[in-house]
Design a protein around this motif. Sequence first.
Motif, PDB file in Angstrom:
ATOM      1  N   LYS A  82       0.835  -1.208   0.000  1.00  0.00           N
ATOM      2  CA  LYS A  82       0.000   0.000   0.000  1.00  0.00           C
ATOM      3  C   LYS A  82       0.867   1.255   0.000  1.00  0.00           C
ATOM      4  N   ALA A  83       1.985   1.209   0.694  1.00  0.00           N
ATOM      5  CA  ALA A  83       2.906   2.347   0.716  1.00  0.00           C
ATOM      6  C   ALA A  83       3.447   2.606  -0.686  1.00  0.00           C
ATOM      7  N   SER A  84       3.792   1.546  -1.400  1.00  0.00           N
ATOM      8  CA  SER A  84       4.284   1.694  -2.790  1.00  0.00           C
ATOM      9  C   SER A  84       3.205   2.269  -3.694  1.00  0.00           C
ATOM     10  N   LYS A  85       1.987   1.767  -3.544  1.00  0.00           N
ATOM     11  CA  LYS A  85       0.873   2.262  -4.365  1.00  0.00           C
ATOM     12  C   LYS A  85       0.616   3.741  -4.072  1.00  0.00           C
ATOM     13  N   PHE A  86       0.668   4.115  -2.796  1.00  0.00           N
ATOM     14  CA  PHE A  86       0.454   5.514  -2.431  1.00  0.00           C
ATOM     15  C   PHE A  86       1.549   6.398  -3.043  1.00  0.00           C
ATOM     16  N   ARG A  87       2.794   5.960  -2.934  1.00  0.00           N
ATOM     17  CA  ARG A  87       3.911   6.705  -3.538  1.00  0.00           C
ATOM     18  C   ARG A  87       3.688   6.872  -5.043  1.00  0.00           C
ATOM     19  N   ASP A  88       3.308   5.786  -5.707  1.00  0.00           N
ATOM     20  CA  ASP A  88       3.081   5.840  -7.155  1.00  0.00           C
ATOM     21  C   ASP A  88       1.924   6.774  -7.492  1.00  0.00           C
ATOM     22  N   ASN A  89       0.873   6.755  -6.679  1.00  0.00           N
ATOM     23  CA  ASN A  89      -0.257   7.672  -6.904  1.00  0.00           C
ATOM     24  C   ASN A  89       0.183   9.124  -6.750  1.00  0.00           C
ATOM     25  N   LEU A  90       0.994   9.395  -5.729  1.00  0.00           N
ATOM     26  CA  LEU A  90       1.505  10.756  -5.539  1.00  0.00           C
ATOM     27  C   LEU A  90       2.304  11.204  -6.760  1.00  0.00           C
ATOM     28  N   LEU A  91       3.096  10.307  -7.303  1.00  0.00           N
ATOM     29  CA  LEU A  91       3.909  10.653  -8.469  1.00  0.00           C
ATOM     30  C   LEU A  91       3.057  10.837  -9.721  1.00  0.00           C
ATOM     31  N   HIS A  92       1.917  10.156  -9.782  1.00  0.00           N
ATOM     32  CA  HIS A  92       1.064  10.213 -10.982  1.00  0.00           C
ATOM     33  C   HIS A  92       0.162  11.446 -11.023  1.00  0.00           C
ATOM     34  N   VAL A  93      -0.450  11.775  -9.909  1.00  0.00           N
ATOM     35  CA  VAL A  93      -1.439  12.863  -9.918  1.00  0.00           C
ATOM     36  C   VAL A  93      -0.753  14.223 -10.055  1.00  0.00           C
ATOM     37  N   PRO A  94      -1.421  15.181 -10.694  1.00  0.00           N
ATOM     38  CA  PRO A  94      -0.806  16.499 -10.847  1.00  0.00           C
ATOM     39  C   PRO A  94      -0.800  17.328  -9.558  1.00  0.00           C
ATOM     40  N   VAL A  95      -1.807  17.127  -8.701  1.00  0.00           N
ATOM     41  CA  VAL A  95      -1.903  17.903  -7.458  1.00  0.00           C
ATOM     42  C   VAL A  95      -2.304  16.970  -6.317  1.00  0.00           C
ATOM     43  N   ALA A  96      -1.583  17.096  -5.207  1.00  0.00           N
ATOM     44  CA  ALA A  96      -1.929  16.380  -3.984  1.00  0.00           C
ATOM     45  C   ALA A  96      -2.085  17.435  -2.888  1.00  0.00           C
ATOM     46  N   ILE A  97      -3.228  17.414  -2.249  1.00  0.00           N
ATOM     47  CA  ILE A  97      -3.503  18.372  -1.176  1.00  0.00           C
ATOM     48  C   ILE A  97      -3.618  17.591   0.127  1.00  0.00           C
ATOM     49  N   ALA A  98      -2.681  17.851   1.056  1.00  0.00           N
ATOM     50  CA  ALA A  98      -2.775  17.232   2.376  1.00  0.00           C
ATOM     51  C   ALA A  98      -3.912  17.913   3.116  1.00  0.00           C
ATOM     52  N   VAL A  99      -4.841  17.113   3.625  1.00  0.00           N
ATOM     53  CA  VAL A  99      -6.010  17.613   4.344  1.00  0.00           C
ATOM     54  C   VAL A  99      -5.746  17.433   5.836  1.00  0.00           C
ATOM     55  N   VAL A 100      -5.672  18.552   6.532  1.00  0.00           N
ATOM     56  CA  VAL A 100      -5.303  18.544   7.946  1.00  0.00           C
ATOM     57  C   VAL A 100      -6.412  19.184   8.775  1.00  0.00           C
ATOM     58  N   MET A 101      -6.704  18.572   9.908  1.00  0.00           N
ATOM     59  CA  MET A 101      -7.644  19.152  10.870  1.00  0.00           C
ATOM     60  C   MET A 101      -6.815  19.759  11.996  1.00  0.00           C
ATOM     61  N   GLU A 102      -7.078  21.032  12.281  1.00  0.00           N
ATOM     62  CA  GLU A 102      -6.411  21.681  13.408  1.00  0.00           C
ATOM     63  C   GLU A 102      -7.433  21.879  14.510  1.00  0.00           C
ATOM     64  N   ARG A 103      -7.226  21.191  15.589  1.00  0.00           N
ATOM     65  CA  ARG A 103      -8.142  21.199  16.731  1.00  0.00           C
ATOM     66  C   ARG A 103      -8.202  22.590  17.356  1.00  0.00           C
ATOM     67  N   ASP A 104      -9.401  23.006  17.703  1.00  0.00           N
ATOM     68  CA  ASP A 104      -9.593  24.253  18.437  1.00  0.00           C
ATOM     69  C   ASP A 104      -8.818  24.160  19.747  1.00  0.00           C
TER      70      ASP A 104
END
Length: 187
Positions: A82-104
């Motif tokens: 799964k780590a390899s697939k995720f890396r490959d997906n990151l390399l393939h897609v034009p934009v990756a947006i990390a979605v972060v929740m910041e707790r109040d």
Amino acid sequence: MNIDEIIKNRRATPPRFLAKKEVDKAFILKLLENANWAPNHKSTEPWRFQIFQGESKANLAASVFSTLEEIHSRGKEINMQKASKFRDNLLHVPVAIAVVMERDAAERIPEWEEVAAVSMAVQNMWLTATAMDFGAFWATPPFLPFLHQTLGLTPGQKLLGFFFVGHIAMDYPSPGRGDVAAKVEWK
């Protein structure tokens, strides 16, 4: 497209169906502006985004994979396939947006409400992408908690996934939905 059509045409477009074509910064800013208008209780605005394209995305892919390999070598259970697939997906897609929740910081509301607000921000991005004929996918691999340091997250922040977006290379069919009447009980 009206709102009903946009909602019904929204798809989780797998990364392999996104074209390796550059995405205009104005489009990304439009996604983020619409995400910023998600509803949230007590106006905590818990959504945070890190944008990766080009070289920064390639560096992220290498760093994530290296981090996961190192953690795996210490005996932690990491599915390296799964780590390899995720890396490959990151390399393939034009934009990756990390979605972060910041707790109040004052914790005025339960954490689940802030996660829900971030989810609504992602839905706003997704519907915007659909309305503009782009594809999107929210990746939530099980190893997200191991990536906080890689992304430089601070205490109170939590990585909720990566939102991949790009031009659609191949249509992905709708899985459809069952009849809403089977899911509703009138009282």
